[in-house]
Structures are given as structure tokens and as C-alpha cells.
Design a protein around this motif. Structure first.
Motif, PDB file in Angstrom:
ATOM      1  N   THR A  22       0.889  -1.109   0.055  1.00 36.72           N
ATOM      2  CA  THR A  22      -0.023   0.019   0.053  1.00 36.72           C
ATOM      3  C   THR A  22       0.866   1.333   0.014  1.00 36.72           C
ATOM      4  OG1 THR A  22      -1.745  -1.207   1.111  1.00 36.72           O
ATOM      5  CG2 THR A  22      -1.688   1.221   1.200  1.00 36.72           C
ATOM      6  N   ILE A  23       0.817   2.063  -1.024  1.00 35.43           N
ATOM      7  CA  ILE A  23       1.614   3.227  -1.168  1.00 35.43           C
ATOM      8  C   ILE A  23       0.658   4.388  -1.002  1.00 35.43           C
ATOM      9  CG2 ILE A  23       3.028   4.386  -2.743  1.00 35.43           C
ATOM     10  CD1 ILE A  23       3.804   1.720  -4.213  1.00 35.43           C
ATOM     11  N   GLU A  24       1.213   5.425  -0.092  1.00 32.94           N
ATOM     12  CA  GLU A  24       0.444   6.709   0.063  1.00 32.94           C
ATOM     13  C   GLU A  24       1.177   7.787  -0.937  1.00 32.94           C
ATOM     14  OE1 GLU A  24      -1.014   7.827   4.107  1.00 32.94           O
ATOM     15  OE2 GLU A  24       0.911   9.197   3.888  1.00 32.94           O
ATOM     16  N   ILE A  25       0.364   8.437  -1.582  1.00 34.22           N
ATOM     17  CA  ILE A  25       0.550   9.503  -2.539  1.00 34.22           C
ATOM     18  C   ILE A  25       0.013  10.762  -1.703  1.00 34.22           C
ATOM     19  CG2 ILE A  25       0.349  10.285  -4.692  1.00 34.22           C
ATOM     20  CD1 ILE A  25       2.032   7.795  -4.735  1.00 34.22           C
ATOM     21  N   PRO A  26       0.815  11.706  -1.414  1.00 35.25           N
ATOM     22  CA  PRO A  26       0.223  12.899  -0.709  1.00 35.25           C
ATOM     23  C   PRO A  26      -0.186  13.808  -2.148  1.00 35.25           C
ATOM     24  CG  PRO A  26       2.589  13.022  -0.988  1.00 35.25           C
ATOM     25  CD  PRO A  26       2.204  11.735  -1.118  1.00 35.25           C
ATOM     26  N   VAL A  27      -1.264  14.622  -2.062  1.00 38.55           N
ATOM     27  CA  VAL A  27      -1.864  15.176  -3.183  1.00 38.55           C
ATOM     28  C   VAL A  27      -2.517  16.626  -2.423  1.00 38.55           C
ATOM     29  CG1 VAL A  27      -3.659  15.498  -4.661  1.00 38.55           C
ATOM     30  CG2 VAL A  27      -2.562  13.038  -4.099  1.00 38.55           C
ATOM     31  N   CYS A  28      -1.916  17.555  -3.114  1.00 37.30           N
ATOM     32  CA  CYS A  28      -2.511  19.063  -3.062  1.00 37.30           C
ATOM     33  C   CYS A  28      -3.684  19.065  -3.825  1.00 37.30           C
ATOM     34  CB  CYS A  28      -1.534  19.823  -3.121  1.00 37.30           C
ATOM     35  SG  CYS A  28      -2.198  21.859  -2.720  1.00 37.30           S
ATOM     36  N   TYR A  29      -4.916  19.286  -3.332  1.00 38.85           N
ATOM     37  CA  TYR A  29      -5.954  19.431  -4.307  1.00 38.85           C
ATOM     38  C   TYR A  29      -6.393  20.706  -4.408  1.00 38.85           C
ATOM     39  CZ  TYR A  29      -6.926  14.432  -3.294  1.00 38.85           C
ATOM     40  OH  TYR A  29      -6.892  12.761  -3.352  1.00 38.85           O
ATOM     41  N   GLY A  30      -6.813  21.118  -5.708  1.00 38.59           N
ATOM     42  CA  GLY A  30      -7.599  22.397  -5.903  1.00 38.59           C
ATOM     43  C   GLY A  30      -6.474  23.345  -6.430  1.00 38.59           C
ATOM     44  N   GLY A  31      -7.054  24.731  -6.697  1.00 33.15           N
ATOM     45  CA  GLY A  31      -6.062  25.758  -6.867  1.00 33.15           C
ATOM     46  C   GLY A  31      -5.319  25.727  -8.119  1.00 33.15           C
ATOM     47  N   ASP A  32      -4.070  26.181  -8.146  1.00 27.65           N
ATOM     48  CA  ASP A  32      -3.419  25.776  -9.449  1.00 27.65           C
ATOM     49  C   ASP A  32      -2.793  24.412  -9.623  1.00 27.65           C
ATOM     50  OD1 ASP A  32      -3.377  28.573  -9.841  1.00 27.65           O
ATOM     51  OD2 ASP A  32      -1.653  28.893  -8.763  1.00 27.65           O
ATOM     52  N   PHE A  33      -3.012  23.461  -8.481  1.00 28.49           N
ATOM     53  CA  PHE A  33      -2.576  22.185  -8.546  1.00 28.49           C
ATOM     54  C   PHE A  33      -3.696  21.322  -9.097  1.00 28.49           C
ATOM     55  CE2 PHE A  33      -0.200  23.856  -5.019  1.00 28.49           C
ATOM     56  CZ  PHE A  33       1.004  23.552  -5.295  1.00 28.49           C
TER      57      PHE A  33
END
Length: 233
Positions: free
Chosen positions: A95-106
Motif C-alpha cells: 500500500t503506497i501513500e501518495i500525498p496530493v494537494c487538491y484544487g487551486g493551481d494544482f
């Protein structure tokens, strides 16, 4: 184990593992792939697992069997291998955790995805990151994971006009699927966020971070956390 086998031109065979994209078919695909990989057949040049199939590319000049065409010889030999191949037992996947910044320019399409599904952006993020996804296959571009298990509540059609450049690490939605762009490329998926994690690195061994059969979980992070992770990469 049930499967069907058919030629694909004069240099490839397609093994159909099942009619639908689900966990049972994925286990069969994985079992077929593993059995043929273990057989280490010199005449096979590539093994390509997908959602419901495994495609075998082969060199017909290495299949000299009097009275048979190369694809007939190839099919017979594959039948011999698979006739004694049991289904793999379910082993504990990575199980691999992937950090994500949601919304905005991302994630410039987060608002559109929310509007299409009559949800708030916060609810889209909650649903998208709630449960782990099964990686069915890697394709489209090096390291691109095709994920199963996205909630239907956030399914959204592709953009009418694809972008010419999608930034590396972008997380998108297309129909009932979600995935991550490992490299900058054109693309028509709805972009809802971005990860600072490198999914494909030619200097690494193996170069791809993710593999078919892995589980992936998205973890929401802030823009400040994204920039810190990117700086330390």
C-alpha cells in the motif's frame, strides 16, 4: 483456470482472463503473467498485462515446429503452461501513500468536477481520498497507474478540449477512473490535484514507483506541504 487465447497479428497472442474489470479478473491476469514470466521462454519478447488481458509478443523465427504455423505453436505452448497454473492466492499487497494537494493551481478542474456531481469541492476531496485503490495496470505513459475503486459519486467526463501540457504529478479523473500523470504530457483528464512524489525516474531501479497489484491511497496535503516535499525530493 478459464481463459481464451487468440492471435494478434503474426507476432503476438492475447490471453483473455475475463469479461469485466474487477478484482477476480485482476487475480487471473496476475496469475497468468506470473506463470509465463516464471517459464522464462526465450521466444517471448514482451509480456503486457492489462485490465482483463495479457498480451504476449513473440519472435516467430524461434518457433520452428514442422507442420504448424508459428502462432499455432505459440498457442499450444502457452496452453501447456496455463493448463497447470493455479490462481494466485491473495497475498498482502503493497500500500503506497501518495500525498496530493487538491484544487487551486494544482487542481484547476476540482470546481468543475464538484459542480458536475452537485457536490462541494471538499466532498470531492473526501470521497477521492477515502479508500485505497487497486492498481490494475501501468500504461499510457511510463509509470501511469490505472486505478480501480473510485467512487461513482465523483465520476466526470473528460474535458471537451484536452490540454497540450499536463504538469507531471497531476491527479485526474476521466469518467469513472482516476490516475496520475507521471510525466508532463498532453491529456484530457479533469485535473483535481497534484503530487510532489516522482512516479517515474529513469535513474531508479526499477524506474517506476508503482506496480500492477499495488494498493494506492491518496493523502490530502496543503500547498505549503507540497512545496516542502518538492524541495526535498
Amino acid at each position: 483456470m478459464d481463459y481464451s487465447l487468440r492471435p494478434l497479428g503474426d507476432h503476438a497472442l492475447v490471453i483473455e482472463a475475463g469479461p469485466s474489470i474487477d478484482h477476480a479478473t485482476h487475480v487471473k491476469v496476475r496469475s497468468i503473467f506470473s506463470a509465463i514470466e516464471r517459464a522464462d521462454l526465450s521466444w517471448i519478447t514482451d509480456i503486457v498485462p492489462a485490465f482483463t488481458t495479457v498480451t504476449l509478443h513473440y519472435d516467430p523465427t524461434n518457433l520452428d515446429d514442422p507442420g504448424q504455423l508459428p502462432y499455432e505453436t505459440a498457442m499450444n505452448r502457452i496452453h501447456m503452461i496455463l493448463s497447470s497454473t493455479p490462481l494466485e492466492t491473495d497475498k498482502e499487497p503493497r500500500t503506497i501513500e501518495i500525498p496530493v494537494c487538491y484544487g487551486g493551481d494544482f487542481g484547476p478542474d476540482l470546481e468543475s468536477v464538484a459542480e458536475w456531481n452537485a457536490l462541494t469541492p471538499e466532498k470531492v476531496i473526501e470521497l477521492h481520498s477515502a479508500s485505497p485503490y487497486l492498481i490494475h495496470m501501468i500504461g499510457f505513459s511510463p509509470g501511469f497507474p490505472y486505478l480501480g475503486g473510485m467512487p461513482e459519486e465523483i465520476a466526470t467526463p473528460r474535458r471537451k478540449e484536452p490540454r497540450l501540457k499536463v504538469p507531471r504529478g497531476s491527479v485526474g479523473i476521466a469518467g469513472s477512473q482516476t490516475g496520475i500523470y507521471p510525466l508532463e504530457s498532453p491529456g484530457g483528464w479533469q485535473l483535481i490535484g497534484r503530487t510532489p512524489v516522482a512516479l517515474f525516474d529513469t535513474e531508479a531501479c526499477p524506474p517506476g514507483l508503482l506496480q500492477a497489484g499495488d494498493r494506492l491511497r491518496f493523502k490530502p496535503i496543503t500547498a505549503a506541504e507540497y512545496k516542502e516535499m518538492e524541495a526535498n525530493r
